[in-house]
Design a protein around this motif. Structure first.
Motif, PDB file in Angstrom:
ATOM      1  N   VAL A  58     -46.958  32.563  -2.432  1.00 27.66           N
ATOM      2  CA  VAL A  58     -46.986  31.439  -3.388  1.00 27.66           C
ATOM      3  C   VAL A  58     -47.813  31.356  -4.516  1.00 27.66           C
ATOM      4  O   VAL A  58     -48.873  31.926  -4.336  1.00 27.66           O
ATOM      5  N   GLU A  59     -47.727  30.416  -5.608  1.00 26.79           N
ATOM      6  CA  GLU A  59     -48.609  30.254  -6.617  1.00 26.79           C
ATOM      7  C   GLU A  59     -49.343  29.182  -6.368  1.00 26.79           C
ATOM      8  O   GLU A  59     -48.976  27.820  -6.140  1.00 26.79           O
ATOM      9  N   LYS A 102     -53.972  24.992   2.401  1.00 29.16           N
ATOM     10  CA  LYS A 102     -53.266  24.344   3.555  1.00 29.16           C
ATOM     11  C   LYS A 102     -51.743  23.762   3.452  1.00 29.16           C
ATOM     12  O   LYS A 102     -50.653  23.822   4.033  1.00 29.16           O
ATOM     13  N   SER A 103     -51.640  23.057   2.168  1.00 24.56           N
ATOM     14  CA  SER A 103     -50.530  22.250   1.793  1.00 24.56           C
ATOM     15  C   SER A 103     -49.647  23.098   1.302  1.00 24.56           C
ATOM     16  O   SER A 103     -48.299  22.837   1.209  1.00 24.56           O
ATOM     17  N   ASN A 104     -50.236  24.398   0.957  1.00 24.76           N
ATOM     18  CA  ASN A 104     -49.053  25.493   0.278  1.00 24.76           C
ATOM     19  C   ASN A 104     -48.770  26.379   1.347  1.00 24.76           C
ATOM     20  O   ASN A 104     -48.145  27.346   0.864  1.00 24.76           O
ATOM     21  N   GLY A 105     -49.259  26.150   2.580  1.00 24.31           N
ATOM     22  CA  GLY A 105     -48.911  27.084   3.749  1.00 24.31           C
ATOM     23  C   GLY A 105     -49.759  28.275   3.836  1.00 24.31           C
ATOM     24  O   GLY A 105     -49.281  29.326   4.369  1.00 24.31           O
ATOM     25  N   ILE A 120     -51.647  34.026  -6.903  1.00 26.90           N
ATOM     26  CA  ILE A 120     -50.481  34.409  -6.007  1.00 26.90           C
ATOM     27  C   ILE A 120     -51.084  34.984  -4.870  1.00 26.90           C
ATOM     28  O   ILE A 120     -51.411  36.001  -4.749  1.00 26.90           O
ATOM     29  N   LEU A 121     -50.834  34.153  -3.744  1.00 28.68           N
ATOM     30  CA  LEU A 121     -51.068  34.507  -2.417  1.00 28.68           C
ATOM     31  C   LEU A 121     -49.881  34.532  -1.289  1.00 28.68           C
ATOM     32  O   LEU A 121     -48.915  33.924  -1.532  1.00 28.68           O
ATOM     33  N   ALA A 141     -56.643  40.924  -8.119  1.00 32.99           N
ATOM     34  CA  ALA A 141     -55.289  41.389  -8.300  1.00 32.99           C
ATOM     35  C   ALA A 141     -54.530  39.925  -7.890  1.00 32.99           C
ATOM     36  O   ALA A 141     -53.343  40.155  -8.335  1.00 32.99           O
ATOM     37  N   SER A 142     -54.883  39.199  -7.288  1.00 27.16           N
ATOM     38  CA  SER A 142     -54.228  38.064  -6.776  1.00 27.16           C
ATOM     39  C   SER A 142     -54.384  36.782  -7.742  1.00 27.16           C
ATOM     40  O   SER A 142     -53.509  35.971  -7.693  1.00 27.16           O
ATOM     41  N   HIS A 143     -55.240  36.971  -8.986  1.00 28.72           N
ATOM     42  CA  HIS A 143     -55.229  36.007  -9.960  1.00 28.72           C
ATOM     43  C   HIS A 143     -53.899  36.009 -10.778  1.00 28.72           C
ATOM     44  O   HIS A 143     -53.502  37.053 -11.082  1.00 28.72           O
TER      45      HIS A 143
END
Length: 569
Positions: free
Chosen positions: A259-260, A277-280, A307-308, A325-327
């Motif tokens: 999810v972004e 939390k709201s994005n799971g 991006i997680l 890398a997650s940015h």
């Protein structure tokens, strides 16, 4: 008189009367006195009647008072059946007399005080018992008299005040089970002999059950109690969890679904946790806060787009956000030209090449540039130097114009904080525009903070009108590469010396018409605080990594030879 009515003649108090011999209610009233009948003198007694000024709540029936005492204030329509007897109307001679504590027993002479009252009942020849019927001899003549505390209200007549008080009962719907529209009445049918309250109860349309409201009330009370206990239990559990329990958390590094996530600037740990939390991404905010506090680098999480993976542990989420890398941010490097920034935006937004550059050309004046950055001659790109190097969150669906506005706003904030407008004149420059241009040149040529400061001094020294070494020519290869849209190290002298473009510092004196890159904070600081060592030349002796400085042309020539030797020339 007695409260049973009187006849036309003397009729003593019958011994069978329940109150015969009663010394008043509760034994407080003196024995019955004897009122005067006819012209006989009224006999006085020395005792003081405690009830002489007190009224017992009696009712008046017609013009007759009970026992010459007033019981209440109500008046009834009862007609004394003994007023008309034998064709002769009886007039009570004691209606207006003041009660003195005695009970009247008829118009005959009063029995002396202390005498046997039975003498007036047939004990004397010719007495009333021999002359007329004893109306007290029949049980139907009157109902049994009771003391006030034992009396009950008679039907159908209205009850006296003390009788109503004695028989008062609870009528609230909560206890009786009646509905609010019952008017306090029982739904049971009244006496069919006509003793009801005169109201027609037909046509109610429904049958009510006594006690229905009682059951409902009990259920409501039980529900309230259960809800209260449940609330206490819930908050107690939450308190226990907050004090002693571990916060809810996922396990592992998450699932394959990503999810972004966009983290705003200056977001706190609690705000970041709520977004995740709201994005799971994480299961609870508390778990994330605990993991961020535990991680030594947890406070370094910055704003931007990430991006997680979903459903990962809080510890894993913190590590992911610290990993570049997650940015998913659009990162603008220090010293990057605008043309390269436009290409980055087009790629990130999946736009046709050249889309963002066209927006910049058409809407440059509406993107937030300060007044001192406008209307300069020969400027190739008015936004050059204002796409401040930083990380910007960019998501699919964003517009190029919105992203450019964010970059210009960031540049304005940084330049204002650095004091470009207020410090430019003290450095011998014509406003903040020239100071920004100088910083952009230093940013491209230098490699380290020390390089930036020395290079800034080189520029200031060459701009001096007294400079006879270079005659105010800066001679920066980076400026020529900018106008050519290239990045070369080896540039022939013929090519440079033949080009007369305003941005060519080999042929044009002074600064370029405008910035040639987007300088960062270090280059800005160096432009504001250059060294003061007399530097006039510099050469990148190893091509890219190392820069050496010289104060004279001879020293400069030795550095050029060193550079050529390193390249095998």
């Amino acid at each position: 008189m007695t409260e049973y009515g009187r006849g036309p003649g003397s009729e003593p108090w019958h011994p069978e009367d329940p109150l015969y011999g009663d010394q008043g209610w509760g034994g407080q009233q003196p024995a019955a006195g004897h009122a005067q009948y006819g012209d006989q003198a009224h006999q006085q007694y020395p005792q003081q009647d405690p009830y002489a000024q007190e009224q017992y709540g009696s009712q008046q029936y017609g013009n007759q008072q009970y026992g010459d005492q007033q019981y209440g204030d109500q008046q009834g329509a009862y007609q004394d059946p003994y007023q008309q007897q034998g064709g002769q109307q009886y007039q009570d001679p004691y209606q207006q007399q003041h009660y003195d504590g005695g009970w009247e027993t008829g118009p005959q002479a009063a029995t002396p005080h202390g005498a046997d009252p039975s003498a007036t009942y047939g004990g004397r020849p010719g007495g009333y018992a021999d002359q007329q019927q004893d109306y007290y001899g029949t049980p139907e003549a009157y109902p049994p008299q009771q003391p006030p505390e034992r009396r009950q209200a008679a039907e159908p007549g209205p009850a006296t005040d003390w009788e109503a008080e004695a028989q008062q009962e609870e009528t609230h719907p909560f206890f009786t089970g009646r509905d609010d529209d019952d008017d306090g009445r029982d739904d049971e049918p009244r006496d069919p002999r006509g003793g009801g309250d005169g109201r027609d109860r037909r046509g109610k349309g429904k049958t009510k059950k006594k006690g229905g409201r009682n059951g409902l009330a009990c259920l409501l009370v039980a529900a309230v109690l259960a809800g209260g206990l449940g609330a206490v239990g819930y908050f107690g559990y939450q308190f226990w969890q907050g004090q002693f329990g571990e916060p809810e958390d996922f396990e592992g590094t998450g699932i394959a679904t990503t999810v972004e996530v966009t983290i705003p600037k200056n977001a706190t740990g609690s705000e970041i946790g709520n977004i995740l939390k709201s994005n799971g991404v994480v299961k609870s905010v508390d778990a994330f806060i605990a993991a961020q506090s535990k991680n030594p680098k947890g406070g370094l999480i910055q704003d931007g787009v990430y991006i997680l993976k979903k459903e990962q542990s809080a510890d894993s989420a913190v590590e992911s956000m610290l990993d570049p890398a997650s940015h998913n941010n659009l990162v603008i490097a220090e010293g990057r030209r605008n043309v390269l920034v436009y290409e980055q935006i087009d790629k990130r937004l999946d736009l046709k090449a050249g889309t963002t550059e066209k927006v910049a050309e058409e809407k440059a004046d509406s993107l937030g540039l300060p007044g001192w950055a406008k209307n300069h001659e020969n400027v190739k790109d008015p936004l050059e130097g204002f796409l401040f190097p930083a990380a910007y969150p960019v998501s699919k669906g964003d517009k190029p114009e919105a992203i450019l506005k964010k970059m210009v706003a960031r540049a304005n904030a940084e330049y204002e904080k650095a004091g470009l407008e207020s410090k430019a004149e003290g450095l011998g420059l014509q406003g903040p525009w020239e100071l920004l241009t100088l910083a952009s040149l230093v940013q491209v040529e230098g490699k380290t903070h020390d390089d930036f400061r020395k290079m800034s001094e080189v520029v200031y020294n060459r701009l001096e009108p007294t400079n006879t070494e270079t005659n105010q020519l800066l001679q920066f290869d980076s400026a020529f590469n900018y106008l050519k849209g290239q990045s070369k190290i080896d540039i022939s002298e013929d090519e440079i010396n033949s080009n007369q473009d305003p941005y060519n510092t080999y042929t044009q004196k002074g600064l370029t018409p405008g910035p040639i890159s987007n300088p960062g904070n270090e280059a800005l600081a160096a432009a504001l605080n250059p060294t003061d060592d007399g530097w006039l030349y510099f050469v990148a002796t190893d091509g890219m990594k190392k820069t050496e400085f010289a104060k004279t042309f001879a020293e400069h020539q030795r550095l050029v030879d060193k550079f050529n030797d390193s390249r095998g020339n």
